[in-house]
Design a protein around this motif. Structure first.
Motif, PDB file in Angstrom:
ATOM      1  N   ARG A  26      -5.189   4.419 -15.332  1.00 40.08           N
ATOM      2  CA  ARG A  26      -6.490   4.614 -14.578  1.00 40.08           C
ATOM      3  C   ARG A  26      -6.644   5.864 -13.809  1.00 40.08           C
ATOM      4  N   VAL A  27      -5.444   6.024 -12.959  1.00 40.11           N
ATOM      5  CA  VAL A  27      -5.664   7.020 -12.174  1.00 40.11           C
ATOM      6  C   VAL A  27      -4.190   7.737 -12.127  1.00 40.11           C
ATOM      7  N   VAL A  28      -4.291   9.164 -12.330  1.00 41.51           N
ATOM      8  CA  VAL A  28      -2.858   9.825 -12.210  1.00 41.51           C
ATOM      9  C   VAL A  28      -2.791  10.807 -11.192  1.00 41.51           C
ATOM     10  N   ILE A  29      -1.900  10.858 -10.393  1.00 40.69           N
ATOM     11  CA  ILE A  29      -1.732  11.687  -9.103  1.00 40.69           C
ATOM     12  C   ILE A  29      -0.448  12.498  -9.343  1.00 40.69           C
ATOM     13  N   SER A  30      -0.550  13.755  -9.261  1.00 38.95           N
ATOM     14  CA  SER A  30       0.521  14.694  -9.470  1.00 38.95           C
ATOM     15  C   SER A  30       0.817  15.519  -7.877  1.00 38.95           C
ATOM     16  N   GLN A  31       1.859  15.544  -7.583  1.00 39.26           N
ATOM     17  CA  GLN A  31       2.083  16.212  -6.074  1.00 39.26           C
ATOM     18  C   GLN A  31       0.749  15.706  -5.198  1.00 39.26           C
ATOM     19  N   GLY A  32       0.636  14.445  -5.039  1.00 45.31           N
ATOM     20  CA  GLY A  32      -0.382  14.116  -4.213  1.00 45.31           C
ATOM     21  C   GLY A  32      -1.909  14.432  -4.337  1.00 45.31           C
ATOM     22  N   LYS A  33      -2.249  14.883  -5.518  1.00 41.51           N
ATOM     23  CA  LYS A  33      -3.583  15.095  -6.017  1.00 41.51           C
ATOM     24  C   LYS A  33      -3.932  14.338  -7.159  1.00 41.51           C
ATOM     25  N   VAL A  34      -5.096  13.560  -7.033  1.00 44.67           N
ATOM     26  CA  VAL A  34      -5.497  13.001  -8.083  1.00 44.67           C
ATOM     27  C   VAL A  34      -6.016  13.756  -9.238  1.00 44.67           C
ATOM     28  N   ILE A  35      -5.380  13.813 -10.415  1.00 43.57           N
ATOM     29  CA  ILE A  35      -5.730  14.663 -11.447  1.00 43.57           C
ATOM     30  C   ILE A  35      -6.399  14.147 -12.645  1.00 43.57           C
ATOM     31  N   ILE A  36      -6.260  12.652 -12.961  1.00 48.02           N
ATOM     32  CA  ILE A  36      -6.987  12.057 -13.890  1.00 48.02           C
ATOM     33  C   ILE A  36      -7.489  10.914 -13.128  1.00 48.02           C
ATOM     34  N   LYS A  37      -8.913  10.604 -13.214  1.00 50.07           N
ATOM     35  CA  LYS A  37      -9.650   9.165 -12.809  1.00 50.07           C
ATOM     36  C   LYS A  37     -10.824   8.937 -13.791  1.00 50.07           C
ATOM     37  N   ASP A  85       0.834  -1.152  -0.224  1.00 49.70           N
ATOM     38  CA  ASP A  85      -0.142   0.018   0.146  1.00 49.70           C
ATOM     39  C   ASP A  85       0.952   1.143   0.023  1.00 49.70           C
ATOM     40  N   VAL A  86       0.337   2.455  -0.549  1.00 53.61           N
ATOM     41  CA  VAL A  86       1.173   3.448  -0.341  1.00 53.61           C
ATOM     42  C   VAL A  86       0.142   4.677   0.195  1.00 53.61           C
ATOM     43  N   GLY A  87       0.855   5.306   1.185  1.00 55.08           N
ATOM     44  CA  GLY A  87       0.140   6.664   1.769  1.00 55.08           C
ATOM     45  C   GLY A  87       0.827   7.779   1.319  1.00 55.08           C
ATOM     46  N   ILE A  88      -0.066   8.881   1.091  1.00 57.13           N
ATOM     47  CA  ILE A  88       0.299  10.003   0.471  1.00 57.13           C
ATOM     48  C   ILE A  88      -0.419  11.162   1.628  1.00 57.13           C
ATOM     49  N   ALA A  89       0.757  12.040   1.928  1.00 61.46           N
ATOM     50  CA  ALA A  89       0.026  13.197   2.390  1.00 61.46           C
ATOM     51  C   ALA A  89       0.979  14.481   1.977  1.00 61.46           C
ATOM     52  N   ASN A  90       0.323  15.731   1.968  1.00 66.44           N
ATOM     53  CA  ASN A  90       1.192  16.869   1.630  1.00 66.44           C
ATOM     54  C   ASN A  90       1.709  16.807   0.366  1.00 66.44           C
ATOM     55  N   GLY A  91       1.482  16.095  -0.702  1.00 72.55           N
ATOM     56  CA  GLY A  91       2.209  16.040  -1.941  1.00 72.55           C
ATOM     57  C   GLY A  91       3.283  14.995  -1.863  1.00 72.55           C
ATOM     58  N   LYS A  92       3.647  14.361  -0.859  1.00 68.46           N
ATOM     59  CA  LYS A  92       4.512  13.306  -0.753  1.00 68.46           C
ATOM     60  C   LYS A  92       4.113  11.956  -0.350  1.00 68.46           C
ATOM     61  N   ILE A  93       5.145  10.931  -0.787  1.00 64.56           N
ATOM     62  CA  ILE A  93       4.714   9.696  -0.305  1.00 64.56           C
ATOM     63  C   ILE A  93       5.176   9.467   1.123  1.00 64.56           C
ATOM     64  N   VAL A  94       4.227   9.044   1.869  1.00 66.07           N
ATOM     65  CA  VAL A  94       4.760   9.226   3.445  1.00 66.07           C
ATOM     66  C   VAL A  94       5.068   7.880   3.957  1.00 66.07           C
ATOM     67  N   LYS A  95       4.368   6.928   3.266  1.00 63.81           N
ATOM     68  CA  LYS A  95       4.603   5.481   3.948  1.00 63.81           C
ATOM     69  C   LYS A  95       4.403   4.343   2.704  1.00 63.81           C
ATOM     70  N   ILE A  96       5.071   3.293   2.654  1.00 66.14           N
ATOM     71  CA  ILE A  96       4.794   2.443   1.926  1.00 66.14           C
ATOM     72  C   ILE A  96       5.060   0.682   2.893  1.00 66.14           C
ATOM     73  N   ALA A  97       3.873   0.113   2.900  1.00 64.90           N
ATOM     74  CA  ALA A  97       3.906  -1.034   3.649  1.00 64.90           C
ATOM     75  C   ALA A  97       2.875  -1.955   3.303  1.00 64.90           C
ATOM     76  N   ARG A  98       3.070  -3.193   3.540  1.00 66.37           N
ATOM     77  CA  ARG A  98       2.209  -4.351   3.101  1.00 66.37           C
ATOM     78  C   ARG A  98       0.814  -3.873   3.265  1.00 66.37           C
ATOM     79  N   LYS A  99       0.565  -3.562   4.529  1.00 63.10           N
ATOM     80  CA  LYS A  99      -0.890  -3.091   4.775  1.00 63.10           C
ATOM     81  C   LYS A  99      -0.801  -1.694   5.443  1.00 63.10           C
ATOM     82  N   ILE A 100      -1.402  -0.879   5.071  1.00 65.98           N
ATOM     83  CA  ILE A 100      -1.451   0.769   5.783  1.00 65.98           C
ATOM     84  C   ILE A 100      -2.939   0.754   6.513  1.00 65.98           C
ATOM     85  N   LYS A 101      -2.852   0.723   7.782  1.00 62.11           N
ATOM     86  CA  LYS A 101      -3.997   0.801   8.304  1.00 62.11           C
ATOM     87  C   LYS A 101      -4.376   2.474   8.742  1.00 62.11           C
TER      88      LYS A 101
END
Ligand SMILES: [Zn+2]
Length: 460
Positions: free
Chosen positions: A427-438, A20-36
């Motif tokens: 399918r989904v494009v994220i730029s600076q932590g914002k979904v811009i294409i969905k 899983d990939v966690g995003i906050a404030n435009g950055k990737i903040v966490k990568i883990a098998r499961k983010i809760k």
């Protein structure tokens, strides 16, 4: 967190794993098998690859050429890029006669400001070298522009001579910049163009015939030799043929820091396209021109061997009606360039991965990681890692597509890839932590893209 991307498979230039990939404030903040941890929105990436956003380091938006201007500006061009999974571009600011580099950069900054929907940087094309211009180069590097382009073609307009290229290489090495060259022998082309026109040979195919592969091979070899004399690295843009690749391979085999890109058009289209009926061949008028099909295999080999490191587009669109037709009676008056910014990842994924020419990691490397590393953007961009910008694409490797001018977002009335079918769609494009294409919808806004100050480039 703003987003939690769950159930996807992360693919970088080196790895492929479920996380899983966690995003906050435009950055990737966490990568883990499961983010809760809670997130504002959970994005389900089941069956999708999570790849770093594409980086296209060769585009020409809102660019004046031969009395007209390329059809995509920084708004339409970056929206089209985003639809295609590209989240960063590096465009060319082109020095006009008598212009300082600072003014050149400011001119292009203004074109992008308030318009770009994805992040962007600039290279500066030095077309008129003076001592004053030389003195400005370190300042440009400090402003976040650590790459300069020199044209060995377009005599009387953009072309500089060998002495100027040598001086740019020397100064770039000192300043921490990479020099890129458009490698075609402009003196020879000039003779050939005038000879064809004098003989009344004016159709689009003479554009290609006036720019033989030998002229690209010669200029590539010369550029490399001059770089060697300067003790500097060099990057060859839009390499199109065996004659040029041979020179790159020879230098790399000897251990010289020589780098090169090619573009989808040189892998998928050929000289045959200039023979399409009517004036249709004008759609493919670009420089270097499309080559004989025998080059496709050669270029794929060069990609597989690592002698070609980057896939970019040289996106420079002109409408067939109203722009390309300026050259109806004279191929030399057809504005040079073609669209491609939207379809790079889709086309290249299908040709490279689905057709088993390259593995997934190399695909990511060629469209994102390698250009980020070479051009001073890594690791802020070009990978999926904690601390990197959240520029990500949720890529569906199975989704089918069919390319058509009717459905594209590029602001131009044709595509060189009309009717091309394949599989592999963002399918989904994220730029600076914002979904811009969905789900095929643009959710961003003009002006949200930022100028990225790139780091100095030091290559031994
Ligand atoms: Zn170009």
């Amino acid at each position: 967190m703003d987003y939690n991307i769950v159930n996807g498979t992360i693919v970088t230039a080196t790895d492929k794993y479920r996380a899983d990939v966690g995003i906050a404030n435009g950055k990737i903040v966490k990568i883990a098998r499961k983010i809760k941890e809670p997130a504002m929105e959970v994005l389900d990436a089941k069956g999708l690859y999570i790849i770093p956003g594409g980086i296209d380091i060769h585009t020409h938006l809102d660019m004046p050429f031969g009395g007209t201007v390329s059809a995509d500006d920084f708004e339409t061009g970056t929206i089209a890029a985003a639809f295609g999974g590209t989240t960063t571009i590096v465009d060319f600011a082109i020095q006009g006669k008598g212009m300082t580099l600072k003014r050149t950069l400011n001119t292009w900054m203004k074109k992008a400001k308030g318009k770009a929907v994805i992040d962007y940087g600039f290279h500066i094309a030095i077309c008129h070298l003076t001592d004053k211009v030389m003195a400005e180069m370190p300042e440009m590097v400090a402003s976040g522009v650590p790459s300069f382009k020199c044209f060995l073609a377009y005599k009387g307009a953009l072309m500089i001579d060998d002495g100027a290229l040598y001086r740019v290489l020397l100064e770039s090495k000192k300043a921490g910049a990479l020099v890129m060259i458009h490698a075609e022998n402009g003196d020879i082309l000039d003779v050939l163009i005038n000879d064809f026109l004098a003989q009344g040979k004016t159709e689009p195919k003479y554009h290609a015939l006036s720019r033989p592969p030998e002229a690209e091979g010669e200029a590539t070899g010369r550029g490399i030799a001059i770089a060697q004399m300067a003790g500097a690295p060099i990057y060859i843009v839009h390499l199109s043929c065996k004659e040029a690749l041979d020179k790159v391979q020879e230098a790399r085999d000897q251990g010289y820091p020589v780098f090169a890109e090619t573009c989808p058009q040189y892998l998928l289209r050929s000289y045959q396209n200039y023979l399409e009926p009517g004036f249709n061949g004008a759609k493919y008028v670009m420089s270097p021109p499309l080559r004989d099909k025998s080059n496709w295999k050669v270029l794929w080999k060069g990609i597989a061997s690592g002698d070609l490191q980057v896939i970019s587009t040289d996106h420079c669109p002109f409408n067939f009606k109203g722009q390309k037709d300026m050259g109806k009676k004279n191929f030399a008056a057809i504005p040079n360039g073609a669209p491609g910014i939207e379809h790079r990842l889709m086309l290249f994924f299908h040709e490279a991965v689905n057709k088993r020419r390259l593995n997934l990691n190399r695909f990511v490397d060629l469209v994102s990681t390698a250009p980020a590393k070479l051009f001073g953007l890594f690791p802020q961009k070009g990978t999926v890692a904690v601390g990197s910008d959240a520029d990500l694409v949720l890529f569906d490797p199975k989704a089918p597509y069919k390319i058509s001018a009717r459905t594209q977002h590029q602001n131009v009335d044709y595509t060189p890839y009309e009717g091309f079918k394949g599989r592999g769609v963002p399918r989904v494009v994220i730029s600076q932590g914002k979904v811009i294409i969905k789900e095929k919808k643009f959710l961003g806004r003009p002006g949200q893209g930022k100028f990225i100050k790139r780091k100095p480039i030091k290559i031994k």
